[in-house]
Scaffold this active site. Structure first.
Site, PDB file in Angstrom:
ATOM      1  N   CYS A   2       0.862  -1.174   0.000  1.00  0.00           N
ATOM      2  CA  CYS A   2       0.000   0.000   0.000  1.00  0.00           C
ATOM      3  C   CYS A   2       0.899   1.225   0.000  1.00  0.00           C
ATOM      4  O   CYS A   2       2.110   1.122   0.182  1.00  0.00           O
ATOM      5  CB  CYS A   2      -0.871   0.041   1.245  1.00  0.00           C
ATOM      6  SG  CYS A   2      -2.022  -1.346   1.383  1.00  0.00           S
ATOM      7  N   GLY A  32      -0.987   0.877  -4.777  1.00  0.00           N
ATOM      8  CA  GLY A  32      -2.306   0.331  -4.470  1.00  0.00           C
ATOM      9  C   GLY A  32      -3.389   1.090  -5.199  1.00  0.00           C
ATOM     10  O   GLY A  32      -3.409   2.319  -5.184  1.00  0.00           O
ATOM     11  N   ASN A 106       0.828   0.014   5.711  1.00  0.00           N
ATOM     12  CA  ASN A 106       1.469  -0.675   4.597  1.00  0.00           C
ATOM     13  C   ASN A 106       2.171  -1.891   5.175  1.00  0.00           C
ATOM     14  O   ASN A 106       3.047  -1.753   6.027  1.00  0.00           O
ATOM     15  CB  ASN A 106       2.475   0.264   3.920  1.00  0.00           C
ATOM     16  CG  ASN A 106       3.216  -0.416   2.777  1.00  0.00           C
ATOM     17  OD1 ASN A 106       2.722  -1.368   2.181  1.00  0.00           O
ATOM     18  ND2 ASN A 106       4.387   0.079   2.475  1.00  0.00           N
ATOM     19  N   GLY A 107       1.774  -3.086   4.733  1.00  0.00           N
ATOM     20  CA  GLY A 107       2.364  -4.310   5.260  1.00  0.00           C
ATOM     21  C   GLY A 107       1.287  -5.320   5.581  1.00  0.00           C
ATOM     22  O   GLY A 107       0.134  -5.173   5.162  1.00  0.00           O
ATOM     23  N   TYR A 265      11.347  -4.128  -7.894  1.00  0.00           N
ATOM     24  CA  TYR A 265      10.144  -3.949  -8.686  1.00  0.00           C
ATOM     25  C   TYR A 265       9.146  -2.914  -8.156  1.00  0.00           C
ATOM     26  O   TYR A 265       8.718  -2.019  -8.882  1.00  0.00           O
ATOM     27  CB  TYR A 265       9.445  -5.318  -8.825  1.00  0.00           C
ATOM     28  CG  TYR A 265       8.033  -5.306  -9.367  1.00  0.00           C
ATOM     29  CD1 TYR A 265       7.695  -4.587 -10.498  1.00  0.00           C
ATOM     30  CD2 TYR A 265       7.023  -6.034  -8.752  1.00  0.00           C
ATOM     31  CE1 TYR A 265       6.410  -4.583 -11.006  1.00  0.00           C
ATOM     32  CE2 TYR A 265       5.720  -6.038  -9.253  1.00  0.00           C
ATOM     33  CZ  TYR A 265       5.418  -5.312 -10.380  1.00  0.00           C
ATOM     34  OH  TYR A 265       4.156  -5.307 -10.870  1.00  0.00           O
TER      35      TYR A 265
END
Ligand code: SF4
Length: 489
Positions: A2, A32, A106-107, A265
């Site tokens: 995210c 996201g 985020n995670g 990436y």
């Protein structure tokens, strides 16, 4: 994966914090695309707006003027726990007996079942099915004098990946888990410009008047005019308040294991991590790839846009010309992020179109940064052959993905990862390439010029830095199971 952003703007116009947070979030849209939201505080009250969809459709000029306050957090979501439904959009918000808070996460947590047993009232009290909703409830309930004290009590029980932005009435707080799986950086904005005031908008050393921001990536600092200050350290809490410099509290010893896939990436090539520019890191991965897997060909081309830096490096190292052999429709979204396999497969044809003039009659080296299920690569090879390519040599600037990620990337379960169920010759045959070559872990490290133990490489080598529950099939929808089962854990 995210995107999260936080902002504290002392002395700003009442709608500026929400606007800055939204602008910062725009630079994180690649992290996201399922939902977006902003929460603000005017020092008294928290307000939140979130919805499913891209940031530009959720946070538009109709919504932002009503989000007033000098403190804001923002979030865009790509789901790793819970379905893509409105309730699971973030930031989360909870008015608890102790405090009101909003969180952008985020995670992905790995001990959600265990944490659920600690929530008074259990699953029935959660309006959504995300690990973030559970963490928000635990923090809002925690018997502590303020949010930082609540974090110090609760975080040692939480395991997994979490880079958080947290908002309460008077603070914006940034937190990273002890491994720092996901990035989070601190930036500084010049003081607000007031008509007739002394400020000229230039950078000012007075920390009490400066604005402060938190972001998943440095690229979004550039977008809002902030300067990079430093990373939020693994195991650190950074507290931003109006009228004072950021404070730091360490709640756990750091054992850094940044996700190496962020550098390969996920993150933007114009971002910096570990002091390295990610375009340059990826270009060097391409050089390493050319050294490890040389092949005779007419030209090197990237899978747009993700393979571009590594293809440039491959071309430079091999001496073969670089050409763009496919056009990518930038408005079609990322196939990897679309939730179902059917959509993913269809997405490839929507997005990519070969440039016949470039590829017809040519022996191609096609460079990409990963193969997950193999279906996208297979489709690309098919399209290039149909456009007249005589040979297609696929080169991947990352090692094969053998294992699922439990720390915030939805790489699916083993049975969907082609490298975990097929040998390399079988993969080459499945994708229809003449040859196939992956970059080795040693090659990744040579490009990074950093030691192995600084990173998580678990999806490549199975060496999980944080023990994971092995109910892989159900982990994403764990909080959507029948309540009794979920609470029983
Ligand atoms: Fe990153 Fe892979 Fe580790 Fe997940 S398992 S954090 S994707 S390196």
């Amino acid at each position: 994966m995210c995107g999260v952003f936080g902002a504290v703007l002392p002395g700003a116009e009442p709608t500026e914090a929400a606007a800055v947070a939204t602008m910062g979030l725009f630079a994180l849209q690649h992290r996201g695309q399922e939902s977006a939201g902003v929460a603000v505080s005017d020092g008294e009250q928290l307000m939140l707006y979130k919805d499913l969809g891209m940031i530009s459709s959720v946070l538009d000029e109709r919504r932002l003027p009503s989000l007033r306050g000098n403190l804001a957090i923002a979030h865009c979501r790509y789901s790793t726990t819970g379905s893509t439904i409105w309730e699971n959009a973030q930031p989360t918000y909870r008015q608890g007996p102790r405090r009101a808070i909003a969180i952008g996460h985020n995670g992905n947590l790995v001990n959600t079942r265990e944490l659920l047993t600690q929530l008074t009232g259990g699953r029935a009290r959660l309006p959504a099915s995300t690990d973030t909703e559970l963490l928000t409830a635990l923090l809002a309930d925690e018997d502590a004098p303020d949010t930082v004290a609540a974090l110090i009590n609760v975080l040692p029980k939480v395991r997994g990946a979490f880079s958080l932005v947290i908002l309460d009435q008077r603070t914006v707080i940034g937190v990273r888990d002890p491994h720092g799986f996901r990035p989070l950086v601190l930036g500084k904005l010049p003081p607000a410009i007031r008509p007739g005031g002394p400020d000229d908008g230039l950078f000012d050393d007075d920390d009490s008047r400066a604005g402060w921001v938190l972001s998943s990536e440095t690229a979004s600092l550039d977008m809002v005019g902030a300067t990079f200050v430093r990373d939020v350290e693994p195991g650190e809490i950074v507290i931003l308040e109006e009228g004072r410099a950021p404070r730091s509290v360490r709640y756990a010893e750091a054992n850094p294991k940044l996700c190496v896939f962020e550098l390969i990436y996920f993150a933007r090539p114009d971002s910096y991590m570990e002091g390295r520019n990610l375009y340059e890191v990826r270009r060097r991965m391409g050089e390493q790839l050319a050294m490890e897997h040389p092949v005779e060909a007419d030209l090197v081309m990237p899978v747009p846009d993700t393979g571009a830096p590594a293809a440039a490096g491959f071309s430079e190292q091999s001496g073969l010309p670089y050409r763009e052999g496919m056009y990518r429709n930038r408005y079609a979204g990322r196939t990897f992020i679309q939730p179902s396999q059917g959509l993913r497969h269809r997405g490839v044809t929507i997005k990519l179109n070969p440039l016949r003039e470039v590829v017809n009659g040519k022996r191609l080296i096609v460079v990409d940064d990963s193969i997950v299920r193999g279906t996208t690569t297979k489709r690309i090879v098919e399209l290039l052959r149909k456009a007249g390519a005589t040979e297609v040599h696929v080169r991947i600037s990352a090692p094969p993905i053998y294992h699922p990620c439990f720390y915030g990337i939805d790489t699916s379960i083993e049975t969907e990862l082609i490298a975990s169920t097929h040998t390399e010759p079988e993969i080459r045959e499945f994708i229809g390439a003449d040859t196939l070559g992956y970059l080795s872990i040693r090659g990744v490290l040579a490009a990074l010029d950093l030691p192995y133990d600084r990173f998580c490489f678990a999806c490549f080598d199975g060496n999980y830095p944080e023990p994971v529950p092995y109910d892989a099939a159900s982990r994403k929808f764990m909080l959507e199971e029948p309540l009794a089962g979920a609470v029983r854990g």
